[in-house]
Each structure stands twice: as structure tokens, then as C-alpha cells.
Design an enzyme around this catalytic site. Structure first.
Site, PDB file in Angstrom:
ATOM      1  N   TYR A 160       0.834  -1.201   0.000  1.00 40.55           N
ATOM      2  CA  TYR A 160       0.000   0.000   0.000  1.00 40.55           C
ATOM      3  C   TYR A 160       0.873   1.257   0.000  1.00 40.55           C
ATOM      4  O   TYR A 160       0.677   2.175  -0.803  1.00 40.55           O
ATOM      5  CB  TYR A 160      -0.875  -0.069   1.253  1.00 40.55           C
ATOM      6  N   ALA A 161       1.861   1.295   0.885  1.00 39.86           N
ATOM      7  CA  ALA A 161       2.697   2.492   1.026  1.00 39.86           C
ATOM      8  C   ALA A 161       3.524   2.733  -0.241  1.00 39.86           C
ATOM      9  O   ALA A 161       3.680   3.882  -0.686  1.00 39.86           O
ATOM     10  CB  ALA A 161       3.609   2.350   2.238  1.00 39.86           C
ATOM     11  N   LYS A 164       1.185   4.200  -2.883  1.00 38.18           N
ATOM     12  CA  LYS A 164       0.803   5.592  -2.598  1.00 38.18           C
ATOM     13  C   LYS A 164       1.975   6.549  -2.839  1.00 38.18           C
ATOM     14  O   LYS A 164       1.785   7.666  -3.335  1.00 38.18           O
ATOM     15  CB  LYS A 164       0.297   5.716  -1.154  1.00 38.18           C
TER      16      LYS A 164
HETATM   17  P1  NAP Z   1     -13.291   2.410   1.473  1.00 37.54           P
HETATM   18  O1  NAP Z   1     -14.393   2.842   2.345  1.00 37.54           O
HETATM   19  O2  NAP Z   1     -12.894   0.969   1.447  1.00 37.54           O
HETATM   20  O3  NAP Z   1     -13.593   2.928  -0.016  1.00 37.54           O
HETATM   21  C1  NAP Z   1     -12.844   2.527  -1.122  1.00 37.54           C
HETATM   22  C2  NAP Z   1     -13.807   2.142  -2.221  1.00 37.54           C
HETATM   23  O4  NAP Z   1     -13.059   1.787  -3.400  1.00 37.54           O
HETATM   24  C3  NAP Z   1     -14.628   0.908  -1.846  1.00 37.54           C
HETATM   25  O5  NAP Z   1     -15.982   1.041  -2.227  1.00 37.54           O
HETATM   26  C4  NAP Z   1     -13.925  -0.169  -2.633  1.00 37.54           C
HETATM   27  O6  NAP Z   1     -14.707  -1.314  -2.875  1.00 37.54           O
HETATM   28  C5  NAP Z   1     -13.601   0.577  -3.896  1.00 37.54           C
HETATM   29  N1  NAP Z   1     -12.659  -0.163  -4.726  1.00 37.54           N
HETATM   30  C6  NAP Z   1     -11.736  -1.074  -4.320  1.00 37.54           C
HETATM   31  N2  NAP Z   1     -11.107  -1.577  -5.372  1.00 37.54           N
HETATM   32  C7  NAP Z   1     -11.626  -0.999  -6.472  1.00 37.54           C
HETATM   33  C8  NAP Z   1     -11.398  -1.140  -7.850  1.00 37.54           C
HETATM   34  N3  NAP Z   1     -10.487  -2.003  -8.323  1.00 37.54           N
HETATM   35  N4  NAP Z   1     -12.095  -0.379  -8.710  1.00 37.54           N
HETATM   36  C9  NAP Z   1     -13.040   0.489  -8.260  1.00 37.54           C
HETATM   37  N5  NAP Z   1     -13.325   0.641  -6.952  1.00 37.54           N
HETATM   38  C10 NAP Z   1     -12.627  -0.103  -6.071  1.00 37.54           C
HETATM   39  O7  NAP Z   1     -11.967   3.171   1.855  1.00 37.54           O
HETATM   40  P2  NAP Z   1     -11.659   4.715   2.114  1.00 37.54           P
HETATM   41  O8  NAP Z   1     -11.008   4.782   3.424  1.00 37.54           O
HETATM   42  O9  NAP Z   1     -12.808   5.572   1.798  1.00 37.54           O
HETATM   43  O10 NAP Z   1     -10.512   4.903   1.028  1.00 37.54           O
HETATM   44  C11 NAP Z   1     -10.592   5.816  -0.055  1.00 37.54           C
HETATM   45  C12 NAP Z   1      -9.175   6.195  -0.446  1.00 37.54           C
HETATM   46  O11 NAP Z   1      -8.573   6.898   0.635  1.00 37.54           O
HETATM   47  C13 NAP Z   1      -8.269   4.998  -0.751  1.00 37.54           C
HETATM   48  O12 NAP Z   1      -7.445   5.296  -1.856  1.00 37.54           O
HETATM   49  C14 NAP Z   1      -7.437   4.885   0.505  1.00 37.54           C
HETATM   50  O13 NAP Z   1      -6.191   4.293   0.260  1.00 37.54           O
HETATM   51  C15 NAP Z   1      -7.315   6.338   0.912  1.00 37.54           C
HETATM   52  N6  NAP Z   1      -6.978   6.528   2.325  1.00 37.54           N
HETATM   53  C16 NAP Z   1      -7.838   6.146   3.319  1.00 37.54           C
HETATM   54  C17 NAP Z   1      -7.464   6.361   4.637  1.00 37.54           C
HETATM   55  C18 NAP Z   1      -8.351   5.982   5.806  1.00 37.54           C
HETATM   56  O14 NAP Z   1      -7.900   6.092   6.943  1.00 37.54           O
HETATM   57  N7  NAP Z   1      -9.587   5.551   5.572  1.00 37.54           N
HETATM   58  C19 NAP Z   1      -6.241   6.932   4.942  1.00 37.54           C
HETATM   59  C20 NAP Z   1      -5.393   7.289   3.907  1.00 37.54           C
HETATM   60  C21 NAP Z   1      -5.784   7.089   2.595  1.00 37.54           C
HETATM   61  P3  NAP Z   1     -14.514  -2.562  -1.837  1.00 37.54           P
HETATM   62  O15 NAP Z   1     -15.127  -2.107  -0.552  1.00 37.54           O
HETATM   63  O16 NAP Z   1     -15.243  -3.684  -2.495  1.00 37.54           O
HETATM   64  O17 NAP Z   1     -13.026  -2.794  -1.731  1.00 37.54           O
END
Ligand code: NAP
Length: 265
Positions: A160-161, A164
Site C-alpha cells: 500500500y505504502a 501511494k
Molecule cells: P473504502 O471505504 O474501502 O472505499 C474505497 C472504495 O473503493 C470501496 O468502495 C472499494 O470497494 C472501492 N474499490 C476497491 N477496489 C476498487 C477497484 N479495483 N475499482 C473500483 N473501486 C474499487 O476506503 P476509504 O477509506 O474511503 O478509502 C478511499 C481512499 O482513501 C483509498 O485510496 C485509501 O487508500 C485512501 N486513504 C484512506 C485512509 C483511511 O484512513 N480511511 C487513509 C489514507 C488514505 P470494496 O469495498 O469492495 O473494496
């Protein structure tokens, strides 16, 4: 210009991936509330339809689309669908992402490949398709979602890191390449936000949540932040709104850290 003019997205067309959940859903609904028509895309069809319904029930305009961002043809078709429906694309938010946990020495190639396919190549495809159209239009704004993991190495999240960190460099490179065409490219690096992704820390095997574990994780994470709290999806969506709006008209190639102060490189 007034403050509401600066953040007004009326008449703009946005594509938001990962819009079925968490940060993506919050972003899609906020951009729509600022006036953008939003194509909401996610690998999960029902949740992304729900996001589009939320937008429409708030008086906004949305389309829902199932997309696997790791599949180039699906990303191309997603961007074409927005252009077909609304004639252009002004905003692209590459938010879809996945987490995989393993130490470097234990990581299987298949897991490394999937994280790179979604979190790096998926964002690359999204940038490429959007930038091609924005260069022709001579305007547009792209926002990529990265993470605090670009600054602070933590055990167990190497795939992941790495992805990103690479997206941070992609963001800068594309900003340099497209600036002369009026296209801006930026990234947002969230700290800990409670979403489907982070609830893995307190989800039990049967899918239910362990309330005590949740409280322990959230309070431990909050203590690490100078602001003494964890993030909400709306905290991150607000930064995206800023970056895609005219308020950020002179901002490109930047990574905004929305993390309560956890890292300050
Ligand atoms: P989330 O609630 O899991 O939302 C991510 C969404 O992307 C989910 O609906 C997921 O579906 C979907 N997804 C996964 N693989 C995909 C694909 N191949 N094509 C299209 N959609 C796909 O997570 P979130 O926390 O909102 O994350 C959103 C972004 O913020 C991500 O890039 C994450 O790395 C980043 N982020 C989050 C945090 C945190 O603390 N939450 C911190 C830093 C960065 P599934 O549920 O089926 O996987």
C-alpha cells in the site's frame, strides 16, 4: 469574486472513483452539492447506486457506474461515459483503493500485484484518460488520493505504502506535463479516517464490529494526532473540494496532508 463563487462547481463535470464508500462517497456528494454533475464509479454496484441516490435526493446530478479501476478498458469507458453524457470532464478524483497487510518478507507476489494494479495502475489509468481530454479542453483538475503512509513507514503495509508513494510522484510528474495546458494535478494524503477500509481493525470474522476494539483503536489513533481526533470522510472531501475549485487555481503538483497533524514533513 465572492467566497461562494470560488467554490461553485456549477456546470462542471466530475468523475469520482471509490464513490461507493467512505471518502469517495463523501467527495462525490460534496462536489455535487457544490454544483458538479458527478459520475460515481466503484467496483461495488449497489453501494455506488446508493451514492448516486444520495446525490439526487440532495438535488444534485449523478450517474452510477460499476468500474474496476485495475482494468484499463473499464477506466477508458468510464471517462468516455462521462463525456458522452455531459460533453466534457472537468474534475477527476482517483479515490478507489485497497489495503493489503503483510510484512515485506511474507508478501505474496499475487497480493503485491493486486495492490499495484488498483492503487497505482488504476490511478495511472484514471489520470491518463482524464488528462488526455483535459489537455484538449485546455482546462481541468485531477485529485489523487494518497495516504499518510507516504511519510511515515509502518510495518505491514508495504504494498500500500509503495503504491501511494508512487502516486505522489505520478501527481507531480503529470502536474509538470499538463500545467501549460491549464490542467492542475494534486493529491490528498489523509490520516486515519474511519471507513470500510480502516474498520478492518475492529471487524470480527462474522463481519460485525467489536465496539470495545473500535473505541480502543480510535482513541489510540486520536492520541497520535495533535488535533486529538481521527478524521471523518468529510474532512477529506473538503480538501478535495478546495483543490478542484477556483480557490486552488494557482495550486498544482501539491500533496495536501489532511491528518490532524500526525505528519508534518
Ligand atoms: P473504502 O471505504 O474501502 O472505499 C474505497 C472504495 O473503493 C470501496 O468502495 C472499494 O470497494 C472501492 N474499490 C476497491 N477496489 C476498487 C477497484 N479495483 N475499482 C473500483 N473501486 C474499487 O476506503 P476509504 O477509506 O474511503 O478509502 C478511499 C481512499 O482513501 C483509498 O485510496 C485509501 O487508500 C485512501 N486513504 C484512506 C485512509 C483511511 O484512513 N480511511 C487513509 C489514507 C488514505 P470494496 O469495498 O469492495 O473494496
Amino acid at each position: 469574486m465572492t467566497s461562494s463563487d470560488l467554490f461553485d462547481l456549477s456546470g462542471r463535470i466530475a468523475v469520482v472513483t471509490g464513490a461507493g464508500s467512505g471518502i469517495g462517497r463523501a467527495t462525490a456528494t460534496l462536489l455535487a452539492s457544490a454544483g458538479a454533475a458527478v459520475l460515481c464509479a466503484d467496483i461495488d454496484e449497489e453501494p455506488v447506486k446508493e451514492t448516486a441516490k444520495i446525490v439526487e435526493s440532495g438535488g444534485g446530478t449523478a450517474l452510477a457506474r460499476r468500474v474496476d479501476v485495475a482494468e484499463r478498458a473499464e477506466v477508458t469507458e468510464m471517462i468516455e461515459a462521462a463525456s458522452r453524457e455531459w460533453g466534457r470532464i472537468d474534475i477527476a478524483c482517483n479515490i478507489a483503493g485497497i489495503m493489503h497487510q503483510s510484512m515485506v518478507v511474507d508478501t505474496e507476489e499475487v497480493d503485491l500485484d493486486r495492490v499495484m494494479a488498483v492503487n497505482l495502475k488504476g490511478v495511472f489509468f484514471g489520470c491518463q484518460e482524464a488528462a488526455r481530454r483535459m489537455i484538449e479542453q485546455r482546462s481541468g483538475s485531477i485529485v489523487n488520493m494518497v495516504s499518510s503512509a507516504i511519510d511515515a513507514p509502518a510495518p505491514g503495509i508495504v504494498c500500500y505504502a509503495m503504491a501511494k508513494a508512487a502516486v505522489t510522484q505520478l501527481t507531480k510528474t503529470l502536474a509538470v506535463e499538463t500545467g501549460k495546458f491549464g490542467v492542475r494535478v494534486n493529491a490528498v494524503a489523509p490520516g486515519f479516517v474511519i471507513t470500510g477500509m480502516t474498520s478492518r481493525h475492529f471487524r470480527l470474522d462474522d463481519g460485525s464490529m467489536d465496539a470495545d476494539r473500535r473505541e480502543a483503536v480510535v482513541s489510540a489513533m486520536a492520541k497520535m494526532a495533535p488535533l486529538r481526533r481521527v478524521g471523518e470522510p468529510d474532512d477529506i472531501a473538503g480538501a478535495v473540494l478546495y483543490l478542484v475549485s477556483d480557490a486552488a487555481g494557482f495550486v498544482t503538483g501539491q500533496t495536501i496532508r489532511v491528518n490532524g497533524g500526525v505528519s508534518m514533513p
